[in-house]
Design an enzyme around this catalytic site. Sequence first.
Site, short mmCIF file in Angstrom:
data_model
loop_
_atom_site.label_atom_id
_atom_site.label_comp_id
_atom_site.label_asym_id
_atom_site.label_seq_id
_atom_site.Cartn_x
_atom_site.Cartn_y
_atom_site.Cartn_z
N ASP A 205 0.87 -1.20 0.00
CA ASP A 205 0.00 0.00 0.00
C ASP A 205 0.89 1.23 0.00
O ASP A 205 0.65 2.21 0.70
CB ASP A 205 -0.91 0.00 1.24
CG ASP A 205 -1.97 1.12 1.17
OD1 ASP A 205 -2.29 1.56 0.04
OD2 ASP A 205 -2.45 1.56 2.23
N ASP A 222 2.74 2.15 8.07
CA ASP A 222 1.44 1.53 7.75
C ASP A 222 1.62 0.19 7.02
O ASP A 222 1.39 0.09 5.82
CB ASP A 222 0.65 2.53 6.89
CG ASP A 222 -0.83 2.20 6.87
OD1 ASP A 222 -1.24 1.23 7.51
OD2 ASP A 222 -1.58 2.93 6.19
N1 LIG Z 1 5.35 5.96 13.68
C1 LIG Z 1 4.86 7.10 13.23
N2 LIG Z 1 5.56 8.26 13.35
C2 LIG Z 1 5.04 9.42 12.88
N3 LIG Z 1 3.81 9.55 12.33
C3 LIG Z 1 3.08 8.43 12.19
C4 LIG Z 1 3.56 7.16 12.63
N4 LIG Z 1 2.60 6.23 12.37
C5 LIG Z 1 1.58 6.88 11.80
N5 LIG Z 1 1.83 8.22 11.66
C6 LIG Z 1 0.92 9.24 11.14
O1 LIG Z 1 -0.41 8.79 11.30
C7 LIG Z 1 -1.07 8.69 10.04
C8 LIG Z 1 -1.93 7.43 9.99
O2 LIG Z 1 -1.12 6.27 10.18
P1 LIG Z 1 -1.26 4.99 9.26
O3 LIG Z 1 -1.05 5.36 7.84
O4 LIG Z 1 -0.38 3.94 9.84
O5 LIG Z 1 -2.76 4.58 9.57
P2 LIG Z 1 -3.98 4.29 8.57
O6 LIG Z 1 -5.03 3.64 9.35
O7 LIG Z 1 -3.51 3.62 7.36
O8 LIG Z 1 -4.45 5.70 8.21
P3 LIG Z 1 -4.78 6.17 6.73
O9 LIG Z 1 -6.02 5.43 6.33
O10 LIG Z 1 -4.96 7.66 6.94
O11 LIG Z 1 -3.58 5.81 5.88
C9 LIG Z 1 0.04 8.70 9.02
O12 LIG Z 1 -0.41 9.28 7.83
C10 LIG Z 1 1.13 9.51 9.68
O13 LIG Z 1 0.93 10.88 9.43
MG LIG Z 2 -1.81 5.04 5.98
#
Ligand SMILES: Nc1ncnc2c1ncn2[C@@H]1O[C@H](COP(=O)(O)OP(=O)(O)OP(=O)(O)O)[C@@H](O)[C@H]1O
Ligand SMILES: [Mg+2]
Length: 279
Positions: A205, A222
Site C-alpha cells: 500500500d 502503515d
Molecule cells: N510511527 C509514526 N511516526 C510518525 N507519524 C506516524 C507514525 N505512524 C503513523 N503516523 C501518522 O499517522 C497517520 C496514519 O497512520 P497509518 O497510515 O499507519 O494509519 P492508517 O489507518 O492507514 O491511516 P490512513 O487510512 O490515513 O492511511 C500517518 O499518515 C502519519 O501521518
Molecule cells: Mg496510511
Amino acid sequence: MKPDDKKIWEKLTDSNDRWRKKKKGKEDYQTINAVIDANTTKILSNLQSKGIIDSITGTIASGKESGVFLATLGPKGKLICEDLSIESPIVIKVFRTSTLNFRSIEKYISGDIRFKKYSKKTRNVIKLWVEKEYRNLSRSTLAGVNVPKPILVKNNVLLMELIGTNGIPSPLLRITPDEATEIMMITILDQIRRLYQKADLIHADLSPYNIVVKESIPFLIDMSQSVISSHPRAEEFLERDLNNILFYFSKRGVDTPETEIIFENIVNNSPDSVKEIIL
Ligand SMILES: Nc1ncnc2c1ncn2[C@@H]1O[C@H](COP(=O)(O)OP(=O)(O)OP(=O)(O)O)[C@@H](O)[C@H]1O
Ligand SMILES: [Mg+2]
C-alpha cells in the site's frame, strides 16, 4: 463514551496540559469515542497501570480505520524502549474494530504462509491484522529498512517508535513538495528493494501517504497489509507500489525509469543498486 470510561480517559490524559484542555469538550470526547471503544480504553489503562505508558498527550491522525496518538513512556516503557533505542514520546496506533473492512483485508492475510491457519472470527481477524503490522515492522527493522520500530502489540493496539523530531511527528512525503527530488525517489526505490530482498516483504500500500520524511530520510509506515514474496499476488502488489511512487515523482518533474526495469532489478536480486541503473 460511558461516564466510567470518561474517568479512565481523564486519567490516561492526566499529566498532559494543552491537549487535555483542548480535548475536554463534548465534541472531543465524541472524536475519541469514534476510535476508542470500552475494550480499547481498558487495554490503554492497563498499559498505564503497568507503567508502560505514562499518558496520552495528543492525536496525530484519526482516520477511517485507525486513530494514531502520541504518548509518553512510563518507567517500564522507558526500560523496554531503552533496549530498542526508542525515545519518549511514542506512537500508539489504535485499530478501529468497527470499521475494519474484512473483505479488503482478507486478500492480504490468506495467501501469506505465516497465517496459514486462522480462525475467521471477527475478533481474531483484527488481532491478526494488528499482529501482522507488528511482525512486518519487526522484520523490516531487522532488515535495516527505515520503518518505525515496533514496541508491543495488544489486541487492536500497537505501540511503536515516533518518526519525528523533539516529539513532533515528521510530515508525510505527500505534503512536503520540496522533498520530491531524484535522490528521494532513488532512496525510496532502494528501500523497496531492501524490503523485498532482505525482509522478503512487499509493502502493498505504498504511496506518498504512507511515507514519512524525517530530515530528508524517508520512512515507510502503515504495514498491516504488507505480504511476503510467496503471496500469490505479491508481484501485482509490488508493481502497484512501484507505479505509485514513480507516478508521483514523474508528476513532479523527476526523470523516472520504467517500472519494469526497477521491478526486474528488485525481483531478480540484481547486484546493481537502483542508483546504478538510474544514474
Ligand atoms: N510511527 C509514526 N511516526 C510518525 N507519524 C506516524 C507514525 N505512524 C503513523 N503516523 C501518522 O499517522 C497517520 C496514519 O497512520 P497509518 O497510515 O499507519 O494509519 P492508517 O489507518 O492507514 O491511516 P490512513 O487510512 O490515513 O492511511 C500517518 O499518515 C502519519 O501521518
Ligand atoms: Mg496510511
